[in-house]
Write an enzyme that holds these catalytic residues in place. Structure first.
Site, PDB file in Angstrom:
ATOM      1  N   ASP A  33       0.814  -1.220   0.000  1.00  0.00           N
ATOM      2  CA  ASP A  33       0.000   0.000   0.000  1.00  0.00           C
ATOM      3  C   ASP A  33       0.844   1.266   0.000  1.00  0.00           C
ATOM      4  OD1 ASP A  33      -2.383  -1.472   0.176  1.00  0.00           O
ATOM      5  OD2 ASP A  33      -2.153  -1.663   2.338  1.00  0.00           O
ATOM      6  N   HIS A  34       2.138   1.123   0.152  1.00  0.00           N
ATOM      7  CA  HIS A  34       2.991   2.310   0.337  1.00  0.00           C
ATOM      8  C   HIS A  34       4.240   2.247  -0.526  1.00  0.00           C
ATOM      9  CE1 HIS A  34       5.285   5.419   2.520  1.00  0.00           C
ATOM     10  NE2 HIS A  34       4.098   5.832   2.930  1.00  0.00           N
ATOM     11  N   PHE A  35       4.263   2.419  -1.664  1.00  0.00           N
ATOM     12  CA  PHE A  35       3.207   2.686  -2.646  1.00  0.00           C
ATOM     13  C   PHE A  35       3.324   1.602  -3.700  1.00  0.00           C
ATOM     14  CE2 PHE A  35       4.265   6.769  -0.726  1.00  0.00           C
ATOM     15  CZ  PHE A  35       3.036   7.212  -0.334  1.00  0.00           C
TER      16      PHE A  35
END
Length: 174
Positions: A33-35
């Site tokens: 999710d990052h990233f």
């Protein structure tokens, strides 16, 4: 602790300084999710590496004498660079000031010669506040000692802290 932010400790001078390393793996849970197209270690995780190094430095200084080391304040946080998978963060924590139970630590994390994050952390050493008959503080100290040597006991500068059949004995500095 779910996310240990130090893979190893390369230098430990109890009461003074700790240097550790953290290599970011590509399969870290939070990188999805990052990233997704530019995976980098979140700034809060880099700051957590500074925090963990500071806590271990304070804990080893008196020989795991305090049950808890709590983060009270973070000052002058500066972020400078990203950390991508495969890169190594070198984390340095140095005791700046001790005032009773409060310790101020200057900490910095670098990728090579570039600073990724720097901050001043204010931490407090304290007991749990539980009644003595519950023996909470002794158990917390035992667990901290056990966790520390489980995580870092194979590092030469840390192995010297523990003598066979004893708990921490941080009077020896490699």
């Amino acid at each position: 602790m779910k996310y240990s932010q130090l893979d190893r400790i390369s230098l430990l001078e109890p009461g003074h300084r700790l240097v550790g390393e953290r290599t970011l793996d590509a399969d870290e849970e939070y990188l999805g999710d990052h990233f997704p197209r530019f995976p980098v270690m979140p700034g809060v995780m880099m700051l957590e590496a500074l925090h963990q190094a500071s806590v271990w430095l304070i804990r080893t200084t008196p020989g795991f004498d305090e049950a808890l080391v709590l983060l009270r304040e973070v000052r002058n946080v500066k972020f400078g660079d990203f950390l991508s998978p495969g890169e190594t963060l070198t984390v340095e924590a140095e005791i700046f000031k001790v005032d009773g139970a409060t310790t101020t630590v200057k900490a910095v994390a670098r990728k090579g010669d570039r600073i990724t994050v720097a901050a001043r952390l204010i931490l407090e050493s304290c007991s749990s506040g539980d009644p003595d008959h519950l023996d909470t503080d002794s158990e917390l100290k035992r667990l901290a000692d056990e966790q520390f040597f489980q995580l870092y006991g194979d590092c030469p500068c840390v192995a010297a802290l523990k003598q066979p059949g004893e708990n921490a004995a941080p009077t020896t500095t490699p």
